[in-house]
Design a protein around this motif. Sequence first.
Motif, PDB file in Angstrom:
ATOM      1  N   SER A 106       0.831  -1.216   0.000  1.00  0.00           N
ATOM      2  CA  SER A 106       0.000   0.000   0.000  1.00  0.00           C
ATOM      3  C   SER A 106       0.859   1.257   0.000  1.00  0.00           C
ATOM      4  CB  SER A 106      -0.941   0.000   1.207  1.00  0.00           C
ATOM      5  OG  SER A 106      -0.246   0.284   2.409  1.00  0.00           O
ATOM      6  N   THR A 137      -2.376   1.387   6.407  1.00  0.00           N
ATOM      7  CA  THR A 137      -2.730   0.743   5.141  1.00  0.00           C
ATOM      8  C   THR A 137      -4.013   1.348   4.578  1.00  0.00           C
ATOM      9  OG1 THR A 137      -1.702  -1.329   5.872  1.00  0.00           O
ATOM     10  CG2 THR A 137      -3.249  -1.463   4.041  1.00  0.00           C
ATOM     11  N   LEU A 169      -4.486   3.453   1.035  1.00  0.00           N
ATOM     12  CA  LEU A 169      -5.388   2.999  -0.029  1.00  0.00           C
ATOM     13  C   LEU A 169      -6.546   3.952  -0.243  1.00  0.00           C
ATOM     14  CD1 LEU A 169      -5.557  -0.809   0.879  1.00  0.00           C
ATOM     15  CD2 LEU A 169      -4.281   0.226  -1.004  1.00  0.00           C
TER      16      LEU A 169
END
Length: 572
Positions: free
Chosen positions: A79, A523, A527
């Motif tokens: 990510s 993460t 994203l």
Amino acid sequence: MFHRTLRPFLFSTLLIPTLWISVSPIFAQTENETPASNPALMEALRPYADRIEASLRVSLDPRFGQGTGKFMNDLNSISREMQRNPLFGEGVDLSTELQKLFQDENGNKKIEEYDIPQSFADYLNDRLKIAKADWFTVRPTKRARLLELFYQLGSVGYEKVDLAEMVKLSRELYPQGLEGESPIPELTEVIIPYHLEERVEAARKKLESHPQRSQFPNLSLVRNPFITSEDQVALPDLEAPLSHETRMNKWVKAVRTAVAMPLAAIGNLMGGNFSPASLASAGSTIGQETNFIYTSSRWNRFWQRFKLQGNFAINANFGALVTSFAILTAMTTSAIENPVLKMAAGVGLAAVSFVGSYVALEFIKYRSLKVLAGLIGGMAALAFFKGHYINLNLAEFFIKALGINTAAFFATFGATQVLAGSLHNNGELSEGRRYPLESLLNIFAGTARALALGSLAMGMGGTLFNVDQVTGPIDLLGINWADIEFNKTEVYSWVAQFAVGALVTLPLAVRQLRGNYYIDLQTAQNLSPLTVDPANPKPGVIGRACSELIRGPIRWLSRLYTPRRTAAAPAR
């Protein structure tokens, strides 16, 4: 007049359904169909999706996988790469775009099946939701789930196994039975894809006393004869080391048996001047250590059921049990005047102490914390009223043996047992890796405990200070609570244990409590840039900087303390 009044109403009545019929396909399309994707963006994202799938496949291998924690770290690294990739620009919700690559042919979320226990899947799915990477759902294969229930049926807690689920899974896996014909409905046959008949036989014995047995009076367990080796078993038993781990596991047991137990016994014997009472305390020490060493996997259930408070109580129970057997032995042999007979009686009672301590732990293992607290309280009362039989310093017993020693051993080894068990249940450690983590620490901690609890340090270390020399007598309940002598060796042993706790136990605890969450939140923010931290929904620039000063090191520590579940796969 009446007609004119109704005209607007009639017009609107006819117009609204007409408009709804016209626009409803648009709404339906918006609700049910995914908007057209940018082909270039999808093409740029596909290599990342392939890497995620490859990492998941490798990490969840039941024998040689690196574990669920390693996969989540891999996902975090991927990510970060995506977030820094200039091809995707700023503000693009990569989570939404990646979801399109993980859909099945009907546009639904994929279901990924692996040979893992249900607890692994639940843990991973929960973390994927936090990371906004729940593009797929992980669940066990049917054969893995059937084997998991089979293992549970043959062990403690077997009464919680749902026999109906076992029957259903077996029927789905073997719709034609083993002989290629439909099984007889009245027989209710469950076919077990396992290679050892004796393990199936053990499960059959448990089956006879299962609470649901009356609902399945004709249920029988049949081993699949075509499964002949461990390599063919889809899901290995989590409570036993794998074949490639057996040698290491035996070595660790041998070292722990050869080092920790003799040192603990010698500490008790020399501290008690080789009296019958010291023989009993040595026997109790060896009995408890034997139980911990050779039934480690079964203790994992206790740690996960009662967590840190249960482990702390078990460590307090250790010293109380040793002292109680010493007092009972001294009481029994006090009337014997012949020194030979007294020593012979001491040897016999040492054997009783060994067996009694082993059995006591087996009894505790399947009881509640209230029962354990009652036992500790009873042993403390015995020490309070009968401790004079072994010249027991009650202040030192309560403060040092039940207090400081318990805390030091808990910091070094006890809490790590609980944390290692949690890692094990979450799919981050195999039994073959969890056991050395516990055992190597126990060798160290057991040596220090032998010096401190066994009173060996009293005669060899030299006095560091005596509390009542500093505070004066503190009398309560007829005890001078300041009559406590601290010597150099035991203090050094405590310092060493707490140091190991700070280097091993504390980082693992931080990782479990917050580290994993911070990794998954990062993460999610990589994203999906609009992801909001629930703990701090509107941070300012300074707030974000201060938060990162704390979270950055914790994430680094968590990655550092993410263990690999098993050894590397051998060359084939």
